[in-house]
Motif scaffolding. Structure first.
Motif, PDB file in Angstrom:
ATOM      1  N   UNK A 116       0.844  -1.196   0.000  1.00 18.62           N
ATOM      2  CA  UNK A 116       0.000   0.000   0.000  1.00 18.62           C
ATOM      3  C   UNK A 116       0.878   1.243   0.000  1.00 18.62           C
ATOM      4  N   UNK A 117       0.282   2.373  -0.334  1.00 23.16           N
ATOM      5  CA  UNK A 117       1.056   3.622  -0.305  1.00 23.16           C
ATOM      6  C   UNK A 117       1.589   3.896   1.101  1.00 23.16           C
ATOM      7  N   UNK A 118       0.805   3.551   2.102  1.00 33.26           N
ATOM      8  CA  UNK A 118       1.248   3.744   3.485  1.00 33.26           C
ATOM      9  C   UNK A 118       2.481   2.888   3.766  1.00 33.26           C
ATOM     10  N   UNK A 119       2.453   1.643   3.296  1.00 28.88           N
ATOM     11  CA  UNK A 119       3.609   0.752   3.495  1.00 28.88           C
ATOM     12  C   UNK A 119       4.838   1.303   2.780  1.00 28.88           C
ATOM     13  N   UNK A 120       4.655   1.831   1.581  1.00 26.31           N
ATOM     14  CA  UNK A 120       5.778   2.390   0.830  1.00 26.31           C
ATOM     15  C   UNK A 120       6.379   3.593   1.555  1.00 26.31           C
ATOM     16  N   UNK A 121       5.507   4.461   2.085  1.00 21.74           N
ATOM     17  CA  UNK A 121       5.993   5.631   2.823  1.00 21.74           C
ATOM     18  C   UNK A 121       6.756   5.201   4.074  1.00 21.74           C
ATOM     19  N   UNK A 122       6.229   4.203   4.771  1.00 17.72           N
ATOM     20  CA  UNK A 122       6.885   3.740   5.998  1.00 17.72           C
ATOM     21  C   UNK A 122       8.252   3.126   5.684  1.00 17.72           C
ATOM     22  N   UNK A 123       8.332   2.363   4.601  1.00 17.27           N
ATOM     23  CA  UNK A 123       9.626   1.814   4.198  1.00 17.27           C
ATOM     24  C   UNK A 123      10.607   2.935   3.869  1.00 17.27           C
ATOM     25  N   UNK A 124      10.098   3.973   3.212  1.00 15.84           N
ATOM     26  CA  UNK A 124      10.927   5.143   2.884  1.00 15.84           C
ATOM     27  C   UNK A 124      11.475   5.783   4.159  1.00 15.84           C
ATOM     28  N   UNK A 125      10.592   6.051   5.122  1.00 19.73           N
ATOM     29  CA  UNK A 125      10.995   6.734   6.343  1.00 19.73           C
ATOM     30  C   UNK A 125      11.982   5.904   7.149  1.00 19.73           C
ATOM     31  N   UNK A 126      11.743   4.618   7.241  1.00 23.62           N
ATOM     32  CA  UNK A 126      12.628   3.758   8.020  1.00 23.62           C
ATOM     33  C   UNK A 126      13.996   3.625   7.364  1.00 23.62           C
ATOM     34  N   UNK A 127      14.025   3.685   6.048  1.00 25.80           N
ATOM     35  CA  UNK A 127      15.310   3.639   5.343  1.00 25.80           C
ATOM     36  C   UNK A 127      16.059   4.957   5.516  1.00 25.80           C
TER      37      UNK A 127
END
Length: 528
Positions: A116-127
């Motif tokens: 999901x877009x939320x999952x993509x954003x969270x992966x971005x932030x954690x990286x």
């Protein structure tokens, strides 16, 4: 080349499709990653929900068929609501903290095309925050004729494009600041602001950090906490190496810091790598850096600028990549003016300079630090000790007053708590223990000892002068025990605990009464 691990979500829509041969004409992101000619994937951690287990198994088989060398690791992760930012971020953060990352020996690509877009954003932030220590991976289909491979590329991290969600870092930043303070709920506004700034610098910069302040202000502990925070973020992998420069003197300083070759000087019977080499990929804390000689300062400067230095007796340079934290209780500006500290080294260190206040400047933080020291005592000794209410109030009234000088800063506080906790009976620090400790601290800061004040007052100057130093030391301890005991018998049991076990009949009170009488002292007049 290091092995490459890809971490990404199964695409419940993009990776799905008919299970017949026609699927090979469709672009499926998770499969296409492993079909790239210029990207070798050694391991693929495929995150999926339990409801997509059948699709995950099917995609795994297809990946195995096109890339037999790839190890696929399915990882089930359940979300009550895959569009709930707090839930998704929290579970991915837990995943990142538990995953056995090894960035020294593995490269990581975080796939953000699926999920999901939320999952993509969270992966971005954690990286971006380095909880996931890798690069972002983006895949897409080729334009024109349908085909399964598509293209891939690494993308730059640019958090400024996501300002609307940048506030999500506030909680993590607050958590990191608390970590730097060892979880102590400090109240001093200036100190808290400084810690918040240090937290930002620690996770965003590899530049040297200079910690200034008096001895005992906590520079060493803070340096170690900065290291541990960076290690949690996978920003350092090597060790924390702490050096007290005040202990490095003469020719041995060069050898200790930079190492030496075998035979470089008399006594160099074997090669020594040195402390800078030991700190490779980690952090070097040079405490009391102002104590180093000018020659050592010059080599330190080159080491932090180029990562190179020359071991003693060697004609070949050594290399070490580390982050430097320097500590000092000296005024380095004055040292530079006097020619005792290199101006170029000070300029290099002075990018991030933080001055640690002494305990006397943070009296409002004494109460939470008092609780912290009691916790440290419990962990160290395996025995929990507390104050009774009146004793705690009395101790804090003294500790927070102007008469408490705290010349040794937090070292004085730690020693004070250790003394009271060790000597208290039954795990409770009472009023008498506090009275004895505050008197001891006052004497310490005034430069007086117990024997030169209290003992002389008890005995009188003339009698005090006639006692041998050996007897004074014993008598001082007896008086301390008597001062914190509830009765003559209680004091006797403490003083004669070992010898009384070997006697059939005991009268500790009488034995102590006779000992005190030798010096003209009695319980009722002086201790009751």
């Amino acid at each position: 080349m290091k092995p490459t691990t890809v971490i990404g979500f199964l695409g419940s829509t993009l990776d799905a499709g008919k299970f017949g041969p026609e699927r090979w004409s469709k672009w499926r992101p998770s499969v296409s990653i492993c079909m790239q000619e210029d990207l070798r994937v050694d391991r693929f951690v495929l995150i999926h929900g339990k409801q997509h287990r059948r699709l995950a198994d099917f995609v795994v088989k297809d990946i195995e068929s096109v890339s037999p060398e790839t190890e696929i690791v399915p990882h089930a992760m359940e979300f009550k609501d895959a569009w709930d930012f707090e839930e998704v971020y929290g579970k991915l953060l837990d995943f990142a903290r538990e995953f056995p990352f090894d960035p020294d020996n593995q490269d990581y690509l975080i796939h953000i095309t699926t999920g999901t877009h939320v999952a993509q954003i969270c992966l971005f932030l954690l990286t971006e925050a380095r909880y996931l220590p890798g690069k972002l991976l983006q895949t897409q289909p080729r334009r024109g004729k349908p085909q399964p491979i598509g293209t891939w590329n690494s993308i730059d991290l640019d958090l400024s494009r996501y300002d609307s969600i940048a506030s999500r870092f506030a909680e993590a930043s607050e958590e990191s600041a608390s970590f730097l303070k060892s979880g102590i709920e400090t109240r001093n506004p200036a100190f808290n602001r400084m810690i918040e700034e240090i937290e930002q610098v620690a996770v965003r910069s590899r530049a040297p950090i200079l910690l200034m302040g008096p001895t005992g202000a906590g520079k060493s502990q803070l340096a170690r906490k900065i290291y541990e925070l960076k290690k949690l973020r996978h920003q350092v992998t090597g060790p924390f190496v702490e050096v007290n420069c005040a202990t490095l003197k003469g020719d041995g300083a060069m050898s200790a810091l930079f190492g030496h070759k075998k035979g470089a000087f008399t006594g160099a019977v074997q090669e020594r790598p040195g402390l800078l080499k030991a700190a490779h990929t980690g952090m070097l804390f040079l405490d009391e850096i102002g104590e180093l000689g000018l020659d050592e300062q010059a080599m330190i400067l080159r080491a932090i600028e180029d990562g190179r230095f020359l071991p003693v007796g060697s004609d070949k340079e050594a290399q070490s990549e580390f982050q430097l934290i320097a500590g000092t209780n000296r005024d380095l500006t004055s040292e530079v003016a006097a020619g005792d500290f290199r101006e170029d080294l000070f300029a290099r260190l002075n990018l991030w300079t933080f001055t640690m206040p002494g305990l006397a400047e943070r009296r409002g933080d004494i109460a939470p630090n008092l609780d912290y020291e009691l916790e440290r005592f419990a962990e160290r000794e395996g025995a929990r000790v507390t104050f009774n209410k009146e004793a705690r109030e009395r101790y804090l009234a003294f500790a927070e007053s102007p008469s408490a000088l705290w010349q040794g800063n937090f070292r004085d506080l730690a020693a004070s708590v250790t003394r009271m906790a060790t000597l208290c009976a039954g795990g409770r620090i009472g009023r008498d223990a506090v009275k004895l400790e505050t008197r001891r601290l006052s004497n310490l800061w005034s430069g007086e000892t117990f024997s030169s004040t209290e003992l002389a007052q008890l005995l009188g100057e003339e009698a005090f002068a006639k006692i041998d130093p050996f007897d004074r030391a014993q008598l001082e301890y007896v008086i301390e025990v008597c001062s914190r005991s509830d009765s003559l018998s209680d004091a006797g049991r403490t003083l004669f605990a070992i010898s009384r076990a070997n006697r059939k009949s005991v009268n500790d009170a009488d034995r102590l009464r006779k000992y005190l009488a030798k010096f003209g002292l009695d319980w009722a007049s002086h201790f009751a």
